[in-house]
Design an enzyme around this catalytic site. Sequence first.
Site, PDB file in Angstrom:
ATOM      1  N   ARG A  79       0.774  -1.138  -0.032  1.00 13.62           N
ATOM      2  CA  ARG A  79      -0.207  -0.062   0.127  1.00 13.62           C
ATOM      3  C   ARG A  79       0.873   1.347   0.079  1.00 13.62           C
ATOM      4  O   ARG A  79       0.474   2.284  -0.330  1.00 13.62           O
ATOM      5  CB  ARG A  79      -0.917   0.026   1.362  1.00 13.62           C
ATOM      6  CG  ARG A  79      -2.272  -0.163   1.024  1.00 13.62           C
ATOM      7  CD  ARG A  79      -3.012   0.022   2.489  1.00 13.62           C
ATOM      8  NE  ARG A  79      -3.600   1.307   2.396  1.00 13.62           N
ATOM      9  CZ  ARG A  79      -4.680   1.614   2.120  1.00 13.62           C
ATOM     10  NH1 ARG A  79      -5.663   0.348   1.813  1.00 13.62           N
ATOM     11  NH2 ARG A  79      -5.403   2.762   1.999  1.00 13.62           N
ATOM     12  N   LYS A 130      -2.569 -17.952   6.260  1.00 12.95           N
ATOM     13  CA  LYS A 130      -3.570 -17.995   7.206  1.00 12.95           C
ATOM     14  C   LYS A 130      -3.557 -16.573   7.905  1.00 12.95           C
ATOM     15  O   LYS A 130      -2.600 -15.849   7.639  1.00 12.95           O
ATOM     16  CB  LYS A 130      -2.926 -19.091   8.018  1.00 12.95           C
ATOM     17  CG  LYS A 130      -1.674 -18.876   9.022  1.00 12.95           C
ATOM     18  CD  LYS A 130      -1.282 -19.762   9.884  1.00 12.95           C
ATOM     19  CE  LYS A 130      -2.361 -19.579  11.286  1.00 12.95           C
ATOM     20  NZ  LYS A 130      -1.211 -19.034  12.325  1.00 12.95           N
ATOM     21  N   LYS A 160       7.659 -28.419   6.795  1.00 15.20           N
ATOM     22  CA  LYS A 160       8.938 -28.583   7.867  1.00 15.20           C
ATOM     23  C   LYS A 160       9.371 -30.044   7.455  1.00 15.20           C
ATOM     24  O   LYS A 160       8.486 -31.090   7.118  1.00 15.20           O
ATOM     25  CB  LYS A 160       8.294 -28.605   9.301  1.00 15.20           C
ATOM     26  CG  LYS A 160       8.055 -27.378   9.788  1.00 15.20           C
ATOM     27  CD  LYS A 160       8.106 -27.069  11.102  1.00 15.20           C
ATOM     28  CE  LYS A 160       7.389 -25.922  11.707  1.00 15.20           C
ATOM     29  NZ  LYS A 160       8.239 -24.772  12.059  1.00 15.20           N
ATOM     30  N   LYS A 172       2.187 -20.151  24.222  1.00 15.38           N
ATOM     31  CA  LYS A 172       3.057 -19.224  24.361  1.00 15.38           C
ATOM     32  C   LYS A 172       3.754 -19.305  25.784  1.00 15.38           C
ATOM     33  O   LYS A 172       3.160 -19.620  26.650  1.00 15.38           O
ATOM     34  CB  LYS A 172       2.682 -17.951  23.909  1.00 15.38           C
ATOM     35  CG  LYS A 172       2.076 -18.268  22.472  1.00 15.38           C
ATOM     36  CD  LYS A 172       2.316 -17.023  21.228  1.00 15.38           C
ATOM     37  CE  LYS A 172       1.723 -17.017  20.051  1.00 15.38           C
ATOM     38  NZ  LYS A 172       2.619 -17.605  19.027  1.00 15.38           N
ATOM     39  N   HIS A 226      -2.149 -25.985  12.428  1.00 17.64           N
ATOM     40  CA  HIS A 226      -0.760 -26.795  12.547  1.00 17.64           C
ATOM     41  C   HIS A 226      -1.185 -28.083  13.250  1.00 17.64           C
ATOM     42  O   HIS A 226      -0.587 -29.330  12.928  1.00 17.64           O
ATOM     43  CB  HIS A 226       0.266 -25.968  13.321  1.00 17.64           C
ATOM     44  CG  HIS A 226       0.344 -24.610  12.630  1.00 17.64           C
ATOM     45  ND1 HIS A 226       0.348 -24.332  11.345  1.00 17.64           N
ATOM     46  CD2 HIS A 226       1.030 -23.451  13.221  1.00 17.64           C
ATOM     47  CE1 HIS A 226       0.491 -23.121  11.153  1.00 17.64           C
ATOM     48  NE2 HIS A 226       0.920 -22.466  12.331  1.00 17.64           N
ATOM     49  N   ASP A 239      -5.185 -20.007  16.104  1.00 20.84           N
ATOM     50  CA  ASP A 239      -3.879 -19.653  15.851  1.00 20.84           C
ATOM     51  C   ASP A 239      -3.165 -20.937  15.545  1.00 20.84           C
ATOM     52  O   ASP A 239      -2.104 -21.066  14.504  1.00 20.84           O
ATOM     53  CB  ASP A 239      -3.074 -18.800  16.488  1.00 20.84           C
ATOM     54  CG  ASP A 239      -1.821 -18.189  16.116  1.00 20.84           C
ATOM     55  OD1 ASP A 239      -1.728 -17.711  14.791  1.00 20.84           O
ATOM     56  OD2 ASP A 239      -0.737 -17.996  16.852  1.00 20.84           O
ATOM     57  N   HIS A 258       2.439 -23.719   7.153  1.00 20.62           N
ATOM     58  CA  HIS A 258       3.853 -23.933   6.983  1.00 20.62           C
ATOM     59  C   HIS A 258       4.214 -25.108   7.896  1.00 20.62           C
ATOM     60  O   HIS A 258       5.319 -25.443   7.391  1.00 20.62           O
ATOM     61  CB  HIS A 258       4.377 -22.651   7.470  1.00 20.62           C
ATOM     62  CG  HIS A 258       4.599 -22.336   8.844  1.00 20.62           C
ATOM     63  ND1 HIS A 258       3.766 -21.887   9.686  1.00 20.62           N
ATOM     64  CD2 HIS A 258       5.874 -22.601   9.645  1.00 20.62           C
ATOM     65  CE1 HIS A 258       4.305 -21.654  10.888  1.00 20.62           C
ATOM     66  NE2 HIS A 258       5.318 -22.192  10.923  1.00 20.62           N
ATOM     67  N   GLU A 286       6.190 -22.666  22.630  1.00 24.57           N
ATOM     68  CA  GLU A 286       6.894 -21.733  22.319  1.00 24.57           C
ATOM     69  C   GLU A 286       7.324 -20.952  23.539  1.00 24.57           C
ATOM     70  O   GLU A 286       6.481 -20.933  24.327  1.00 24.57           O
ATOM     71  CB  GLU A 286       5.980 -20.728  21.315  1.00 24.57           C
ATOM     72  CG  GLU A 286       5.714 -21.362  20.193  1.00 24.57           C
ATOM     73  CD  GLU A 286       4.883 -20.398  19.136  1.00 24.57           C
ATOM     74  OE1 GLU A 286       5.511 -19.879  18.353  1.00 24.57           O
ATOM     75  OE2 GLU A 286       3.800 -20.014  19.380  1.00 24.57           O
TER      76      GLU A 286
HETATM   77  C1  BG6 Z   1       2.273 -19.296  13.246  1.00 24.68           C
HETATM   78  C2  BG6 Z   1       1.443 -18.519  14.331  1.00 24.68           C
HETATM   79  O1  BG6 Z   1       1.323 -19.726  12.349  1.00 24.68           O
HETATM   80  O2  BG6 Z   1       3.211 -20.260  13.806  1.00 24.68           O
HETATM   81  C3  BG6 Z   1       2.567 -17.799  15.365  1.00 24.68           C
HETATM   82  O3  BG6 Z   1       0.506 -17.568  13.723  1.00 24.68           O
HETATM   83  C4  BG6 Z   1       3.495 -18.929  15.678  1.00 24.68           C
HETATM   84  O4  BG6 Z   1       1.829 -17.410  16.462  1.00 24.68           O
HETATM   85  C5  BG6 Z   1       4.068 -19.726  14.625  1.00 24.68           C
HETATM   86  O5  BG6 Z   1       4.449 -18.274  16.657  1.00 24.68           O
HETATM   87  C6  BG6 Z   1       4.881 -20.947  15.175  1.00 24.68           C
HETATM   88  O6  BG6 Z   1       5.770 -21.261  13.811  1.00 24.68           O
HETATM   89  P1  BG6 Z   1       7.144 -21.995  14.184  1.00 24.68           P
HETATM   90  O7  BG6 Z   1       7.574 -22.533  12.861  1.00 24.68           O
HETATM   91  O8  BG6 Z   1       8.065 -20.946  14.633  1.00 24.68           O
HETATM   92  O9  BG6 Z   1       7.008 -23.227  14.969  1.00 24.68           O
END
Ligand code: BG6
Length: 489
Positions: free
Chosen positions: A46, A144, A178, A336, A236, A231, A174, A212
């Site tokens: 933008r 996402k 992996k 988290k 995932h 999230d 994603h 995390e």
């Molecule tokens: C993302 C989430 O999809 O995945 C984040 O939105 C998260 O909140 C992240 O931190 C974790 O990904 P990875 O690959 O670091 O485990």
Amino acid sequence: MALSDFDLVFFGGSGDLAMRKLLPAMYSRDVCNDLPDTARIICVGREEATQEEFLNMVETNSKQHIKEAPAEESWQRFLKRIVYVSLNATDLKTYGPLVEALRKDESLTRVYYLATPPHLFATICDNLAATSLVSPNSRVVLEKPLGRDLASAKQINLDVGKVFAESQIYRIDHYLGKETVQNLLALRFGNILFEPLWRREWISDVQITIAEKIGVGNRLGYYDTSGALRDMLQNHLLQLLCIVAMEPPTSISPDAVRDAKLQVLRSLKRFTPTTLSQNIVRGQYRGGYVDGQAVPGYRDEPEAPKGSKTETFVAVKAEIDTWRWAGVPFYLRTGKRMADRLAEIVVRFKPIPHSIFNQPTSSFQPNSLVIRLQPDEGLSMNLMAKTPGDSMRLKQAELELDFREQFKSPRMEAYERLLVDVLRGQLTLFMRGDELEAAWEWVEPILEHWEQDDSTPVPYTSGTWGPAASSALIGRDGLQWREEVLPED
Ligand code: BG6
């Protein structure tokens, strides 16, 4: 493997994901000489910025995320591929510069990567169609969050589906990019050893953890409307569960794999309000210490809404109603500000039926297979083995397979692998529309229940493994999370 020529367009091209992940991923492919000389990356944003100003932004915000500091020559070569286009995604009249920037050759692969909030997906797709920028060789990548409930996910599928055929739509998760997740497919279907045991008769339970250490940081605006369930769990964790639990697909082709995953999602036992409160724990971090550093609680993060009920931790006991899995609990958890950064799948086998040794059966740790995604990829198998010496005493021993040691070839980051797959037209590692909807369908009753429920997430101290209720969830079944099992003397 070298790629055929392409124009790759990043909507959200000046955003965080593009700078941290997407551009570094493309640089990595470039430095391996996989990109044709004429291939281009068009970053759409933008902000009004000249080409030079944008490249300066890339220099400052993106270069630092490349693992090995780029050599000047290859970095300059990479920068030459980038074109910056400023437009307002919702205003068709501003699409002229994008039309100009794209090569007119319709046989060329064109990829539109929508790293934008999902409410823009429909408009961007419509505007691409209206400016005749969509050809049979075009693909769209959806980042996402893919909706925030079933209705919005369906709407996204519908809107994007008006412009792109399902075979042109790449829904990113994603975690599927992996290396270890793909290795799990190799382990299950490239070996004879595990498959006969991969069922209720031999497996007692499965634990899948994504923990995390980080908090929500500067993503609070997004995160507070999302929470751990949307999230991490809806996407995932459920994708990992699918790979662990799916029936052998007939081939590795996209639809065979996605059909098998869909079957798992559709077989997940639905929660009712009663089973839900017994089988789900939601938590929110309070202040504490992570790696010796004091960290604030979620509600004390800058800009956190007062009294926010957003969960930063969730643990669920899921069940799959199929012949293979009936009665086997799948414990999923993510959070988290936890004690460690770790992503792993633990498959625990049943205990031995009888001990022939002078040790009670209870002293035999059941075998387990640990598939580690993070921080270091690997696999370990826990077996009982004889301790050296003159007595027949058995103890748990760990058989470790370190993929990094085993195969020395360089690793691809998840985003790098997935971008390459999009450019090659390989859909296996992307979610199909019906899979996305099936995942939301399972999650929906939880969301509804929480919305109507007055209770708040249970607090847990930062730097721990989550609330005590999470240990109780698994403890009620006579089990423990892996980190709670004390090593033998
Ligand atoms: C993302 C989430 O999809 O995945 C984040 O939105 C998260 O909140 C992240 O931190 C974790 O990904 P990875 O690959 O670091 O485990």
